[in-house]
Design a protein around this motif. Sequence first.
Motif, PDB file in Angstrom:
ATOM      1  N   VAL A 184      33.204  21.488  31.912  1.00  0.00           N
ATOM      2  CA  VAL A 184      33.012  21.694  33.354  1.00  0.00           C
ATOM      3  C   VAL A 184      34.100  22.593  33.923  1.00  0.00           C
ATOM      4  O   VAL A 184      33.815  23.546  34.672  1.00  0.00           O
ATOM      5  N   GLU A 185      35.339  22.336  33.588  1.00  0.00           N
ATOM      6  CA  GLU A 185      36.425  23.107  34.195  1.00  0.00           C
ATOM      7  C   GLU A 185      36.476  24.531  33.664  1.00  0.00           C
ATOM      8  O   GLU A 185      36.767  25.472  34.413  1.00  0.00           O
ATOM      9  N   ALA A 186      36.159  24.725  32.377  1.00  0.00           N
ATOM     10  CA  ALA A 186      36.087  26.093  31.854  1.00  0.00           C
ATOM     11  C   ALA A 186      34.873  26.820  32.411  1.00  0.00           C
ATOM     12  O   ALA A 186      34.948  28.012  32.750  1.00  0.00           O
ATOM     13  N   GLY A 187      33.741  26.112  32.519  1.00  0.00           N
ATOM     14  CA  GLY A 187      32.542  26.724  33.080  1.00  0.00           C
ATOM     15  C   GLY A 187      32.739  27.137  34.522  1.00  0.00           C
ATOM     16  O   GLY A 187      32.285  28.212  34.954  1.00  0.00           O
ATOM     17  N   ARG A 188      33.401  26.301  35.277  1.00  0.00           N
ATOM     18  CA  ARG A 188      33.683  26.612  36.686  1.00  0.00           C
ATOM     19  C   ARG A 188      34.523  27.899  36.787  1.00  0.00           C
ATOM     20  O   ARG A 188      34.269  28.751  37.643  1.00  0.00           O
ATOM     21  N   ALA A 189      35.498  28.028  35.909  1.00  0.00           N
ATOM     22  CA  ALA A 189      36.343  29.225  35.917  1.00  0.00           C
ATOM     23  C   ALA A 189      35.545  30.460  35.500  1.00  0.00           C
ATOM     24  O   ALA A 189      35.670  31.530  36.120  1.00  0.00           O
ATOM     25  N   LEU A 190      34.710  30.330  34.462  1.00  0.00           N
ATOM     26  CA  LEU A 190      33.924  31.472  34.003  1.00  0.00           C
ATOM     27  C   LEU A 190      32.910  31.891  35.055  1.00  0.00           C
ATOM     28  O   LEU A 190      32.676  33.089  35.271  1.00  0.00           O
ATOM     29  N   ALA A 191      32.314  30.930  35.742  1.00  0.00           N
ATOM     30  CA  ALA A 191      31.395  31.250  36.839  1.00  0.00           C
ATOM     31  C   ALA A 191      32.128  32.018  37.935  1.00  0.00           C
ATOM     32  O   ALA A 191      31.611  33.015  38.474  1.00  0.00           O
ATOM     33  N   GLY A 192      33.338  31.581  38.269  1.00  0.00           N
ATOM     34  CA  GLY A 192      34.117  32.273  39.286  1.00  0.00           C
ATOM     35  C   GLY A 192      34.466  33.689  38.872  1.00  0.00           C
ATOM     36  O   GLY A 192      34.372  34.631  39.679  1.00  0.00           O
ATOM     37  N   TRP A 193      34.857  33.866  37.612  1.00  0.00           N
ATOM     38  CA  TRP A 193      35.199  35.201  37.126  1.00  0.00           C
ATOM     39  C   TRP A 193      33.972  36.112  37.168  1.00  0.00           C
ATOM     40  O   TRP A 193      34.049  37.279  37.592  1.00  0.00           O
ATOM     41  N   THR A 194      32.832  35.591  36.754  1.00  0.00           N
ATOM     42  CA  THR A 194      31.592  36.382  36.780  1.00  0.00           C
ATOM     43  C   THR A 194      31.222  36.761  38.205  1.00  0.00           C
ATOM     44  O   THR A 194      30.783  37.894  38.476  1.00  0.00           O
ATOM     45  N   ALA A 195      31.382  35.830  39.134  1.00  0.00           N
ATOM     46  CA  ALA A 195      31.073  36.112  40.537  1.00  0.00           C
ATOM     47  C   ALA A 195      31.961  37.222  41.088  1.00  0.00           C
ATOM     48  O   ALA A 195      31.506  38.077  41.860  1.00  0.00           O
ATOM     49  N   LEU A 196      33.227  37.229  40.707  1.00  0.00           N
ATOM     50  CA  LEU A 196      34.120  38.299  41.155  1.00  0.00           C
ATOM     51  C   LEU A 196      33.676  39.648  40.594  1.00  0.00           C
ATOM     52  O   LEU A 196      33.786  40.681  41.268  1.00  0.00           O
ATOM     53  N   GLN A 197      33.168  39.658  39.352  1.00  0.00           N
ATOM     54  CA  GLN A 197      32.641  40.911  38.799  1.00  0.00           C
ATOM     55  C   GLN A 197      31.429  41.381  39.590  1.00  0.00           C
ATOM     56  O   GLN A 197      31.233  42.583  39.807  1.00  0.00           O
ATOM     57  N   HIS A 198      30.610  40.440  40.024  1.00  0.00           N
ATOM     58  CA  HIS A 198      29.459  40.795  40.855  1.00  0.00           C
ATOM     59  C   HIS A 198      29.910  41.494  42.131  1.00  0.00           C
ATOM     60  O   HIS A 198      29.365  42.540  42.526  1.00  0.00           O
ATOM     61  N   ASP A 199      30.910  40.947  42.803  1.00  0.00           N
ATOM     62  CA  ASP A 199      31.404  41.569  44.032  1.00  0.00           C
ATOM     63  C   ASP A 199      32.051  42.919  43.755  1.00  0.00           C
ATOM     64  O   ASP A 199      31.899  43.866  44.545  1.00  0.00           O
ATOM     65  N   ARG A 200      32.765  43.040  42.647  1.00  0.00           N
ATOM     66  CA  ARG A 200      33.357  44.333  42.289  1.00  0.00           C
ATOM     67  C   ARG A 200      32.265  45.373  42.053  1.00  0.00           C
ATOM     68  O   ARG A 200      32.410  46.538  42.434  1.00  0.00           O
ATOM     69  N   SER A 201      31.164  44.962  41.425  1.00  0.00           N
ATOM     70  CA  SER A 201      30.082  45.904  41.143  1.00  0.00           C
ATOM     71  C   SER A 201      29.425  46.408  42.418  1.00  0.00           C
ATOM     72  O   SER A 201      28.820  47.489  42.433  1.00  0.00           O
ATOM     73  N   GLN A 202      29.530  45.645  43.491  1.00  0.00           N
ATOM     74  CA  GLN A 202      28.899  46.014  44.750  1.00  0.00           C
ATOM     75  C   GLN A 202      29.842  46.737  45.708  1.00  0.00           C
ATOM     76  O   GLN A 202      29.413  47.611  46.460  1.00  0.00           O
ATOM     77  N   HIS A 203      31.122  46.378  45.676  1.00  0.00           N
ATOM     78  CA  HIS A 203      31.995  46.777  46.783  1.00  0.00           C
ATOM     79  C   HIS A 203      33.268  47.509  46.383  1.00  0.00           C
ATOM     80  O   HIS A 203      34.000  47.955  47.272  1.00  0.00           O
ATOM     81  N   HIS A 204      33.581  47.641  45.112  1.00  0.00           N
ATOM     82  CA  HIS A 204      34.830  48.313  44.745  1.00  0.00           C
ATOM     83  C   HIS A 204      34.758  49.796  45.116  1.00  0.00           C
ATOM     84  O   HIS A 204      33.718  50.446  44.989  1.00  0.00           O
ATOM     85  N   ALA A 205      35.867  50.325  45.578  1.00  0.00           N
ATOM     86  CA  ALA A 205      35.891  51.717  46.035  1.00  0.00           C
ATOM     87  C   ALA A 205      35.753  52.707  44.887  1.00  0.00           C
ATOM     88  O   ALA A 205      35.250  53.822  45.079  1.00  0.00           O
ATOM     89  N   ASP A 206      36.190  52.321  43.698  1.00  0.00           N
ATOM     90  CA  ASP A 206      36.171  53.227  42.555  1.00  0.00           C
ATOM     91  C   ASP A 206      34.842  53.099  41.804  1.00  0.00           C
ATOM     92  O   ASP A 206      34.462  52.005  41.375  1.00  0.00           O
ATOM     93  N   ALA A 207      34.153  54.210  41.617  1.00  0.00           N
ATOM     94  CA  ALA A 207      32.838  54.188  40.971  1.00  0.00           C
ATOM     95  C   ALA A 207      32.926  53.692  39.531  1.00  0.00           C
ATOM     96  O   ALA A 207      32.025  53.000  39.046  1.00  0.00           O
ATOM     97  N   GLY A 208      33.994  54.044  38.843  1.00  0.00           N
ATOM     98  CA  GLY A 208      34.164  53.590  37.474  1.00  0.00           C
ATOM     99  C   GLY A 208      34.313  52.079  37.385  1.00  0.00           C
ATOM    100  O   GLY A 208      33.749  51.434  36.495  1.00  0.00           O
ATOM    101  N   GLU A 209      35.085  51.511  38.316  1.00  0.00           N
ATOM    102  CA  GLU A 209      35.246  50.059  38.338  1.00  0.00           C
ATOM    103  C   GLU A 209      33.928  49.368  38.682  1.00  0.00           C
ATOM    104  O   GLU A 209      33.602  48.317  38.123  1.00  0.00           O
ATOM    105  N   ARG A 210      33.183  49.954  39.611  1.00  0.00           N
ATOM    106  CA  ARG A 210      31.872  49.388  39.941  1.00  0.00           C
ATOM    107  C   ARG A 210      30.972  49.379  38.708  1.00  0.00           C
ATOM    108  O   ARG A 210      30.287  48.385  38.430  1.00  0.00           O
ATOM    109  N   ALA A 211      30.984  50.466  37.971  1.00  0.00           N
ATOM    110  CA  ALA A 211      30.117  50.576  36.798  1.00  0.00           C
ATOM    111  C   ALA A 211      30.521  49.568  35.716  1.00  0.00           C
ATOM    112  O   ALA A 211      29.667  48.943  35.086  1.00  0.00           O
TER     113      ALA A 211
END
Length: 578
Positions: A351-378
């Motif tokens: 549970v605690e590792a899954g919660r962390a991995l879910a959080g990390w994945t969610a942050l990647q989702h936001d980076r893919s949508q909103h990061h200023a650098d196109a390379g980071e978004r990709a």
Amino acid sequence: MYSYVPPIDDYRFLLSEVLGFDQAMAELNKDVDADLAVTVLDEAGRMCAERLAPLNREGDEHGSQLIDGAVRTPPGFAQAYRDFADAGWAALSADPDHGGQGLPFILQLWLDEMLSAANLSFGLFPGLTRGACEAIAAHASEELKATYLSRMVSGEWTGAMALTESSAGTDLALLKTKAEPQDDGSYAVTGTKIFISSGDHDFGGNIVHLVLARLPDAPAGVKGISLFLVPKFLPGADGAFDQRNSMSVGALEKKMGIHAQPTCVMNYDGATGWLVGEAHRGLAAMFTMMNAERLMVGIQGLGIAGAAYQQAAGYAKERLQGRSADNARAPVAIIEHADVRRMLLNIRSFVEAGRALAGWTALQHDRSQHHADAGERARSDALVPLLTPVVKASFTDFGFESAVQAQQVFGGHGYIREWGMEQYVRDARIAQIYEGTNGVQAADLVGRKLPMAGGAVVEGYFALIAADVEAAGGSVIARSTSTALEALRTATAALQGADTDAAGAAAVDYLRLFALVSMGWMWTRMAQAAAQGNSPLHQAKLKLADYFALRVLPQAQGLAATIAAGEASIMALEIDAF
């Protein structure tokens, strides 16, 4: 039963000490910090614990019912949903352009975890609506967006997706539902769909179905599928949506679990609908919704596991049975028995590792949508689809296993209704099946995700893990994760370009190996952060990391051996011998 306690302290630890939330938000120019995020999660947790968890058991026992062609949800559900929507929870992470709050996706996924822990059947209503909104926002015409999105985002209206037919489940190329063009630009949709979650209810407002169907000139196979928006209510002459569309609930499915969730057989009898996206490209549009739902379904497994753990741990500390290791006369709480501790630690370390991995994945989702650098978004945009089948399948597999182990802690009391454990087991089971069975997720990982960018995406992900493991030094969890990562890399290289049988034979074991390494990575990061503190939470994290390293991650070697064994023994038996 014990009251559900939202894991707010764990969320705070992950945001502030493990995932670098404040820095991530600064990079995305979002005016949200960890303190605000915890405040939002705390309020959401209170709503789940006080409002929704008390409805869970009664909802299961009462179930949704079909009365005179209309669905009636269990007592309290309709008002709870209206309160949920009125409080703004349905719009938490949605685009502000459509009336959403635009909060980070990590808060959405962790809200989904608490919803699933408190009341899985209820959580499906807003979850499916959110997925429908994403598909409409990405593919529908501006007119459809203007008409439907804001009212769906707010929760005033809800959404459902209608894919499955009796002869077309995973293989959507077999679907038969038809859509005939009309003179006014709409389409008449005719066919029957099964297994339609949230297909109808008594919450009030419209229910917007996204339906896969074929146009008259559609080519055969999946290339001939189109997507249509088919609402329960159509606008009348005055513009009010009060005209009933030609669609009806034929039956409610009789299911193993999630009894409060109305899973409908839907009949579309020339129902009026509108094309979403391009003709014959409906599957691509629907996968926008399905990919969002697959992450949500993975979180359902995580939420049930966390809730079941809380019940089992509370019971284990109170239930007196047996004697201690020193043969003292007085009976002891079963938490003192090594086997009970083993089961509880298996659950909690997931549970605690899954919660962390879910959080990390969610942050990647936001980076893919909103990061200023196109390379980071990709880069982030590639990591999310890589991890989506892993989160969906492994979290629901481990979630079901966790529910069963938590039930086992109760012994016979876990098999009867009194403690609610058998409901967790029944409810958790569906998450391994819907939104693409876990075998399908594994095949997707091996067949479609590993080859992305010639293997560069998965290798980049492994490089992230390796860098953090190296930075963690020689800790027990870092060493164990490093060993497991090497086994995963070897298996990955062996599967590159594998034929259908070889890939199919290895896929499920490979996905589990991939998930274990990913969770080992999260435990490495959590242990490194916990070593900087001395609170009870920090001390518990360090002990749990050691447990995962010594008692769970060694499974990686067995999985690697199974993968290396190949497909010969699976394909050897003649079909007639089965």
